[in-house]
Design an enzyme around this catalytic site. Structure first.
Site, PDB file in Angstrom:
ATOM      1  N   GLU A 184       0.857  -1.187   0.000  1.00 25.50           N
ATOM      2  CA  GLU A 184       0.000   0.000   0.000  1.00 25.50           C
ATOM      3  C   GLU A 184       0.890   1.232   0.000  1.00 25.50           C
ATOM      4  O   GLU A 184       1.844   1.314   0.775  1.00 25.50           O
ATOM      5  CB  GLU A 184      -0.908   0.004   1.230  1.00 25.50           C
ATOM      6  CG  GLU A 184      -1.769   1.248   1.379  1.00 25.50           C
ATOM      7  CD  GLU A 184      -2.684   1.168   2.611  1.00 25.50           C
ATOM      8  OE1 GLU A 184      -3.110   0.053   2.967  1.00 25.50           O
ATOM      9  OE2 GLU A 184      -2.955   2.214   3.211  1.00 25.50           O
ATOM     10  N   GLU A 207      -2.641  11.223   3.520  1.00 24.82           N
ATOM     11  CA  GLU A 207      -3.686  11.017   4.509  1.00 24.82           C
ATOM     12  C   GLU A 207      -3.664  12.183   5.482  1.00 24.82           C
ATOM     13  O   GLU A 207      -2.600  12.697   5.828  1.00 24.82           O
ATOM     14  CB  GLU A 207      -3.486   9.709   5.268  1.00 24.82           C
ATOM     15  CG  GLU A 207      -3.638   8.474   4.410  1.00 24.82           C
ATOM     16  CD  GLU A 207      -3.589   7.207   5.242  1.00 24.82           C
ATOM     17  OE1 GLU A 207      -4.636   6.577   5.446  1.00 24.82           O
ATOM     18  OE2 GLU A 207      -2.487   6.864   5.685  1.00 24.82           O
TER      19      GLU A 207
END
Length: 420
Positions: free
Chosen positions: A168, A173
């Site tokens: 990932e 974020e």
């Protein structure tokens, strides 16, 4: 598709910076104006682009994106992701708006009971994947406790190997309790969830990301990923950062955009959090270099060439100055991963040393900081791990002069020109 994405915690410029700096250098007074510059990478080709043009209220382009549905028990998020354009729609002004609402008109059920919130999550699985390239999104994030917007990628083999073996790459974020900070993180086998490898970037002067659009990007090449915000690089990761664990980032990945509500990392909304909340996306774009790098000589003091001694390909072969002769031992490629290569191997600082006088050599390419190089417009070639300059020992231009790293001084023995 879900993955466990719990709380994430935890220099060099890309080879493009090296190319630009060396190109500028080659145009300076020390360069022969008749010499052509070495092109480092091919012309950038756009492989994916969505500017979200379309009528207000319309759904995203189904040829590019699919909309996921359901909740996410792995992170204890509170939202239910809905289909269609209920929570993800174009605004008619060139934006995608992902909206989180405190509602449940469909009587959706979540891991904790009747869902309290709705939102949207989009991905390109089955429609677009990329292996390497420049991946960016220009977005304005929401503010508020419990909000968790993200732009990220998953390995396309997740259906076969599962997460985190798929890998990932979190391009961006943000969690609501950190309005001025975003995070970029890698997850893989043995370094997932709260053990992910990454770093944060904080806006100066107390600015909040919710106040304006910002561009979040990664530059991804073999064994190297670099994160930036508005063009400012804030971290680079290579296999050397994984402590011997497996690097799973040399395969195709697909893109994901989502706005989560609550979860282990951001915590749940509280009385200060008003709804609806919106993640506004101006564009998503992926570009890649579609032509190979080419090779040429690197010249230094006295017009001598950087040379692999004896054209020997053995690990540890000295790198030296020598009369330019056009052989393969003097043909250097500035590769897309930030390395400088000849004869199939990398220019390497011996034993990853950082002290003045550490010699450089030829060695198998391994993705470590000892093999990364950047440059500036003054024609210095710098190893960021040590902060030292590539240097011809003793200020000499004699054949066989060994190259080393040394504190940058601006001397002629630290000036380099890349030509072909």
């Amino acid at each position: 598709m879900t993955s466990s994405r719990s709380r994430l915690r935890t220099l060099s410029s890309s080879v493009a910076a090296l190319a630009v700096a060396l190109a500028v250098a080659a145009l300076g007074p020390a360069a022969d104006p008749q010499e052509a510059l070495l092109p480092v990478a091919g012309t950038a080709a756009v492989t994916f682009s969505d500017d979200f043009d379309g009528p207000a209220g319309s759904a995203v382009d189904g040829s590019r994106w699919q909309t996921e549905t359901g909740d996410n028990v792995n992170n204890h998020e509170r939202q239910y992701y809905t289909a269609g354009n209920g929570n993800a729609a174009l605004d008619g002004q060139g934006h995608l708006v992902i909206t989180a609402r405190k509602e449940n008109p469909g009587n959706y059920q979540c891991w904790y009971g009747r869902c309290e919130y709705t939102s949207a999550r989009l991905n390109t699985a089955g429609k677009f994947t990329t292996k390497y390239g420049h991946v960016e999104a220009r977005m304005k994030v929401p503010r508020g406790q419990g909000m968790w917007p993200a732009f990220w990628m998953l390995g396309n083999d997740i259906g076969q190997v599962g997460w985190p073996n798929s890998g990932e790459i979190d391009v961006m974020e943000n969690v609501g309790f950190e309005p001025s900070t975003v995070h970029g993180t890698l997850h893989g086998p043995g370094y997932s969830g709260s053990g992910g490898i990454g770093a944060g970037y904080t806006l100066p002067g107390g600015q909040a990301f919710a106040d304006a659009f910002h561009t979040f990007a990664v530059d991804w090449s073999p064994n190297r990923i670099t994160w930036s915000v508005d063009g400012t690089v804030y971290q680079t990761r290579t296999p050397a950062d994984l402590g011997g664990r497996t690097w799973v980032f040399d395969k195709p990945f697909f893109l994901i955009l989502n706005l989560a509500v609550g979860g282990y990392w951001p915590g749940d909304p509280d009385g200060s959090t008003t709804f609806p909340k919106q993640l506004v996306v101006d564009h998503v774009r992926v570009t890649t270099a579609d032509a190979p790098a080419t090779s040429g000589p690197i010249t230094g003091i006295g017009g001598k060439c950087v040379d692999v001694a004896g054209a020997n390909t053995a690990n540890g072969t000295p790198v030296q100055l020598y009369d330019c002769n056009g052989t393969a031992a003097q043909q250097w490629t500035l590769a897309a991963d930030g390395t400088v290569r000849a004869l199939g191997k990398c220019l390497d600082v011996t034993s990853a040393g950082t002290a003045d006088g550490t010699p450089v050599q030829l060695w198998d390419c391994n993705g470590t900081g000892a093999q990364l190089w950047t440059a500036n417009s003054a024609r210095d070639v710098v190893n960021p791990q040590s902060g030292k300059c590539l240097d011809a020992t003793g200020n000499s231009s004699a054949n066989g002069t060994r190259l080393q790293i040394w504190s940058c001084s601006g001397g002629a023995n630290q000036k380099w020109t890349v030509t072909r």
